[in-house]
Design an enzyme around this catalytic site. Structure first.
Site, PDB file in Angstrom:
ATOM      1  N   GLY A 228      15.764 130.615  52.368  1.00  0.00           N
ATOM      2  CA  GLY A 228      14.854 131.836  51.999  1.00  0.00           C
ATOM      3  C   GLY A 228      14.731 131.710  50.498  1.00  0.00           C
ATOM      4  O   GLY A 228      14.891 130.879  49.917  1.00  0.00           O
ATOM      5  N   SER A 229      14.325 132.900  50.137  1.00  0.00           N
ATOM      6  CA  SER A 229      14.156 133.306  48.749  1.00  0.00           C
ATOM      7  C   SER A 229      15.391 133.367  47.905  1.00  0.00           C
ATOM      8  O   SER A 229      16.374 133.887  48.392  1.00  0.00           O
ATOM      9  CB  SER A 229      13.142 134.713  48.336  1.00  0.00           C
ATOM     10  OG  SER A 229      14.121 135.629  48.828  1.00  0.00           O
ATOM     11  N   GLU A 248      19.488 127.311  50.609  1.00  0.00           N
ATOM     12  CA  GLU A 248      18.152 126.550  50.508  1.00  0.00           C
ATOM     13  C   GLU A 248      17.100 127.382  49.992  1.00  0.00           C
ATOM     14  O   GLU A 248      16.728 128.209  50.864  1.00  0.00           O
ATOM     15  CB  GLU A 248      17.884 125.643  51.677  1.00  0.00           C
ATOM     16  CG  GLU A 248      18.964 124.719  52.295  1.00  0.00           C
ATOM     17  CD  GLU A 248      18.658 123.382  51.623  1.00  0.00           C
ATOM     18  OE1 GLU A 248      18.007 123.390  50.639  1.00  0.00           O
ATOM     19  OE2 GLU A 248      19.183 122.562  51.879  1.00  0.00           O
ATOM     20  N   LEU A 249      16.775 127.395  48.720  1.00  0.00           N
ATOM     21  CA  LEU A 249      15.968 128.500  48.056  1.00  0.00           C
ATOM     22  C   LEU A 249      14.430 127.932  47.767  1.00  0.00           C
ATOM     23  O   LEU A 249      14.015 126.972  48.175  1.00  0.00           O
ATOM     24  CB  LEU A 249      16.671 129.112  47.077  1.00  0.00           C
ATOM     25  CG  LEU A 249      18.028 129.445  47.497  1.00  0.00           C
ATOM     26  CD1 LEU A 249      18.687 130.050  46.058  1.00  0.00           C
ATOM     27  CD2 LEU A 249      18.162 130.567  48.491  1.00  0.00           C
ATOM     28  N   CYS A 282       8.544 125.064  50.784  1.00  0.00           N
ATOM     29  CA  CYS A 282       9.569 125.214  49.502  1.00  0.00           C
ATOM     30  C   CYS A 282       9.262 123.773  48.594  1.00  0.00           C
ATOM     31  O   CYS A 282       9.760 123.994  47.659  1.00  0.00           O
ATOM     32  CB  CYS A 282      11.003 125.280  49.911  1.00  0.00           C
ATOM     33  SG  CYS A 282      11.482 124.269  51.100  1.00  0.00           S
ATOM     34  N   GLU A 376       7.345 130.388  41.857  1.00  0.00           N
ATOM     35  CA  GLU A 376       6.917 130.047  43.011  1.00  0.00           C
ATOM     36  C   GLU A 376       5.740 130.409  43.682  1.00  0.00           C
ATOM     37  O   GLU A 376       5.523 131.766  44.042  1.00  0.00           O
ATOM     38  CB  GLU A 376       8.063 129.687  43.908  1.00  0.00           C
ATOM     39  CG  GLU A 376       7.958 129.211  45.416  1.00  0.00           C
ATOM     40  CD  GLU A 376       8.621 129.268  46.268  1.00  0.00           C
ATOM     41  OE1 GLU A 376       9.548 130.489  46.220  1.00  0.00           O
ATOM     42  OE2 GLU A 376       9.203 128.335  47.143  1.00  0.00           O
TER      43      GLU A 376
HETATM   44  P1  NAP Z   1      13.138 135.786  52.200  1.00  0.00           P
HETATM   45  O1  NAP Z   1      12.455 136.965  52.254  1.00  0.00           O
HETATM   46  O2  NAP Z   1      14.321 135.270  51.501  1.00  0.00           O
HETATM   47  O3  NAP Z   1      13.691 135.936  54.005  1.00  0.00           O
HETATM   48  C1  NAP Z   1      14.594 134.721  54.647  1.00  0.00           C
HETATM   49  C2  NAP Z   1      15.439 135.331  55.728  1.00  0.00           C
HETATM   50  O4  NAP Z   1      16.286 136.175  54.969  1.00  0.00           O
HETATM   51  C3  NAP Z   1      14.544 136.185  56.704  1.00  0.00           C
HETATM   52  O5  NAP Z   1      15.231 135.988  57.782  1.00  0.00           O
HETATM   53  C4  NAP Z   1      15.095 137.536  56.058  1.00  0.00           C
HETATM   54  O6  NAP Z   1      14.758 138.435  57.067  1.00  0.00           O
HETATM   55  C5  NAP Z   1      16.447 137.416  55.528  1.00  0.00           C
HETATM   56  N1  NAP Z   1      16.697 138.463  54.827  1.00  0.00           N
HETATM   57  C6  NAP Z   1      16.142 139.713  54.064  1.00  0.00           C
HETATM   58  N2  NAP Z   1      16.895 140.170  53.479  1.00  0.00           N
HETATM   59  C7  NAP Z   1      18.219 140.088  53.819  1.00  0.00           C
HETATM   60  C8  NAP Z   1      19.401 140.503  53.606  1.00  0.00           C
HETATM   61  N3  NAP Z   1      19.582 141.677  52.518  1.00  0.00           N
HETATM   62  N4  NAP Z   1      20.372 140.015  54.111  1.00  0.00           N
HETATM   63  C9  NAP Z   1      20.518 139.038  54.841  1.00  0.00           C
HETATM   64  N5  NAP Z   1      19.101 138.548  55.260  1.00  0.00           N
HETATM   65  C10 NAP Z   1      18.158 139.027  54.596  1.00  0.00           C
HETATM   66  O7  NAP Z   1      12.323 134.387  52.558  1.00  0.00           O
HETATM   67  P2  NAP Z   1      10.905 134.020  53.337  1.00  0.00           P
HETATM   68  O8  NAP Z   1       9.880 134.509  52.722  1.00  0.00           O
HETATM   69  O9  NAP Z   1      11.172 134.077  54.704  1.00  0.00           O
HETATM   70  O10 NAP Z   1      11.024 132.463  52.894  1.00  0.00           O
HETATM   71  C11 NAP Z   1      10.125 132.124  51.839  1.00  0.00           C
HETATM   72  C12 NAP Z   1      11.288 131.542  50.666  1.00  0.00           C
HETATM   73  O11 NAP Z   1      11.827 130.373  51.320  1.00  0.00           O
HETATM   74  C13 NAP Z   1      10.513 130.702  49.762  1.00  0.00           C
HETATM   75  O12 NAP Z   1      11.150 131.111  48.465  1.00  0.00           O
HETATM   76  C14 NAP Z   1      10.634 129.359  49.941  1.00  0.00           C
HETATM   77  O13 NAP Z   1      10.838 128.456  48.853  1.00  0.00           O
HETATM   78  C15 NAP Z   1      12.269 129.427  50.622  1.00  0.00           C
HETATM   79  N6  NAP Z   1      12.330 128.392  51.513  1.00  0.00           N
HETATM   80  C16 NAP Z   1      13.151 127.380  51.099  1.00  0.00           C
HETATM   81  C17 NAP Z   1      13.333 126.112  51.861  1.00  0.00           C
HETATM   82  C18 NAP Z   1      14.474 124.923  51.499  1.00  0.00           C
HETATM   83  O14 NAP Z   1      15.040 124.397  52.290  1.00  0.00           O
HETATM   84  N7  NAP Z   1      14.963 124.984  50.119  1.00  0.00           N
HETATM   85  C19 NAP Z   1      12.789 125.899  53.161  1.00  0.00           C
HETATM   86  C20 NAP Z   1      11.918 126.929  53.390  1.00  0.00           C
HETATM   87  C21 NAP Z   1      11.746 128.133  52.616  1.00  0.00           C
HETATM   88  P3  NAP Z   1      13.344 139.632  57.505  1.00  0.00           P
HETATM   89  O15 NAP Z   1      12.326 138.690  57.874  1.00  0.00           O
HETATM   90  O16 NAP Z   1      13.954 140.481  58.406  1.00  0.00           O
HETATM   91  O17 NAP Z   1      13.157 140.165  55.991  1.00  0.00           O
END
Ligand code: NAP
Length: 473
Positions: A228-229, A248-249, A282, A376
């Site tokens: 995630g982020s 993985e961010l 990502c 990003e």
């Molecule tokens: P995100 O907002 O960080 O959410 C990712 C996950 O974390 C979701 O399941 C979210 O739940 C959960 N989450 C949120 N707040 C949390 C907390 N305080 N404690 C624990 N979990 C929490 O990211 P996203 O918007 O879904 O995904 C986009 C990001 O992922 C981008 O930055 C992208 O580059 C990155 N990404 C990286 C890769 C890689 O392999 N490097 C692959 C794919 C995506 P909720 O949905 O309930 O908020």
């Protein structure tokens, strides 16, 4: 709550009094409802997973389950693709590719379950070790907490679930709130059709803010795998300092196009790589550094291809690009385009909405201080930056808080080798876009792109630890 989809926790199908309502990112209609889990469900899920540690699955059985999963996901390809398309607005053809990649993820994990080994340790290479045989065993770390993002709601869940099964780790999975249905369906397929015993995969849906802390801070969680982020990921790492945390961010992937490189092929590839799933990958190609000698010809090749991309409903077979995950995200990216234009960037394609969908956008005259370059974008946008000198292009490409994958197009071996050594990223691609990934390769970045590698071979090693055994002969 008849219309709420249950999640599996241990042997129970769990629903809750309150629902999390999931709407289509494309047109806002309600797709369905899932449980709004709380700390008590997290507690139950961890307890169910922990109980499985007492009855470990032998490696051959893990491999059988993973093989069965590959076959089952292939059989359910169209159903799973439709779920992905509906909940994430990923165009259906791309969603099918995600389902097909998930098959490979399970196949690769089955290989790991069959071949996971430690190593012989030559302790008798030093005099005190004489007469002793030493080796390492790879043992499961324990219960794994997996937290996944919205953009690959099936395959990135599989990249956590499949290695955990291969490693022998029961798990608790929290999928993204926007895209819970792919994960829930996968858990049902694994348990109902592939022989994964109840308790090995426990799903908790609910907002990250509510279930996140009880999950990652729980003493019975041994390892956390998060995609995630950076903001959320590093926050989790800080809260779980004593656990093994794999992150993985994000990224803002650069590609350098040299005059000797096949810029025409690069343009064709970037017209896909910058816009697939509306740039919400990502490793979406974002920063395009083109040598000034070829920048006009490259741009003339790229722009018509981007303009030809079909925008629309994710379930329409013709669609190439659909909505971002929410109107808020669309507003954010449009704001960044406005900021870039105010700073001197020129819109060569897109920039406007079509039926609520942001059209694929190409910007020229992008500079390092603009959000579209330094952050990003996670939207359907590539920015072109002309350069005069390869060293300067490498310097600009490296000038980022991210570091997942980068690429160069060149026909010159020396330049390719220099790029391989000097681009400071988790992966460097030559004559390929930075968006390229296969599911068995080591995938992961540096700096704000994370601290680990995924791909079953590597993820299994993250989810196991080495135990040293020494035997006196
Ligand atoms: P995100 O907002 O960080 O959410 C990712 C996950 O974390 C979701 O399941 C979210 O739940 C959960 N989450 C949120 N707040 C949390 C907390 N305080 N404690 C624990 N979990 C929490 O990211 P996203 O918007 O879904 O995904 C986009 C990001 O992922 C981008 O930055 C992208 O580059 C990155 N990404 C990286 C890769 C890689 O392999 N490097 C692959 C794919 C995506 P909720 O949905 O309930 O908020």
């Amino acid at each position: 709550m008849s219309d709420q989809r249950a999640v599996r926790i241990g042997t129970e199908s769990v629903t809750t009094a309150e629902s999390l309502v999931v709407v289509s990112p494309f047109d806002g209609h309600e797709i369905g409802r899932v449980p709004r889990c709380g700390p008590e469900h997290v507690e139950a899920a961890i307890a169910a997973a922990k109980a499985r540690l007492a009855e470990p699955l032998p490696p051959w059985r893990r491999a059988e389950i993973l093989d069965a999963a590959a076959v089952a996901v292939a059989a359910h390809r169209d159903e799973l693709a439709t779920i992905i398309a509906e909940e994430s607005a990923k165009p259906i053809r791309t969603a099918r590719v995600e389902a097909e990649r998930t098959v490979i993820t399970f196949q690769s994990a089955a290989v790991e379950a069959r071949t996971l080994v430690g190593e012989i340790v030559p302790v008798d290479g030093a005099q005190p070790g004489e007469g002793k045989l030493a080796f390492t065993l790879r043992v499961p770390r324990g219960v794994v907490a997996a937290i996944s993002p919205f953009n690959f709601p099936l395959n990135l869940v599989a990249h956590k679930v499949a290695p955990a099964i291969a490693a022998g780790c029961p798990m608790v999975l929290k999928p993204a709130s926007q895209t819970p249905f792919s994960a829930i369906r996968l858990s049902e397929i694994l348990m109902d059709e592939c022989g994964l015993p109840a308790g090995w995969l426990n799903v908790v849906t609910g907002s990250g803010g509510t279930v996140g802390d009880p999950l990652v801070e729980h003493p019975d969680i041994a390892a956390i795998t998060f995609t995630g982020s950076p903001e959320v990921g590093w926050g989790i790492a800080a809260k779980a300092a004593e656990k093994h945390v794999g992150l993985e961010l994000g990224n803002n992937a650069p590609v350098i196009i040299e005059p000797s490189g096949d810029w025409s092929t690069a343009a064709a590839k970037i017209s896909v790589a910058g816009f697939s799933h509306a740039g919400q990958s990502c490793i979406s190609t974002q920063r395009v550094y083109v040598h000034r000698d070829i920048v006009d010809r490259f741009t003339e090749a790229l722009v018509p291809k981007v303009e030809a991309l079909v925008v629309g409903d994710p379930l329409d077979e013709a669609t190439d690009v659909s909505s971002l995950i929410s109107p808020k995200e669309t507003d954010r990216v449009r704001g960044w385009i406005d900021e870039a234009v105010a700073g001197g960037a020129k819109v060569l394609a897109g920039g406007e909405l079509e039926g609520g969908v942001l059209r694929p956008t190409v910007l020229a005259n992008v500079t390092p201080d603009m959000e579209v370059c330094r952050s990003e974008v996670f939207g359907p946008l590539v920015g072109i930056i002309a350069y005069d000198d390869f060293d300067d292009a490498v310097k600009q490409a490296n000038d980022t808080r991210y570091g997942l994958q980068a690429a160069v197009f060149t026909a010159d071996l020396d330049t390719a080798l220099r790029a391989s050594y000097e681009l400071d990223f988790g992966g460097v691609l030559v004559n390929e876009v930075p968006t390229f990934r296969t599911d068995q390769m080591p995938y992961g970045g540096v700096r704000d792109s994370g601290n680990t590698k995924e791909g079953p071979h590597y993820a299994v090693r993250e989810m196991t630890r080495e135990r040293l055994v020494i035997i006196q002969r």
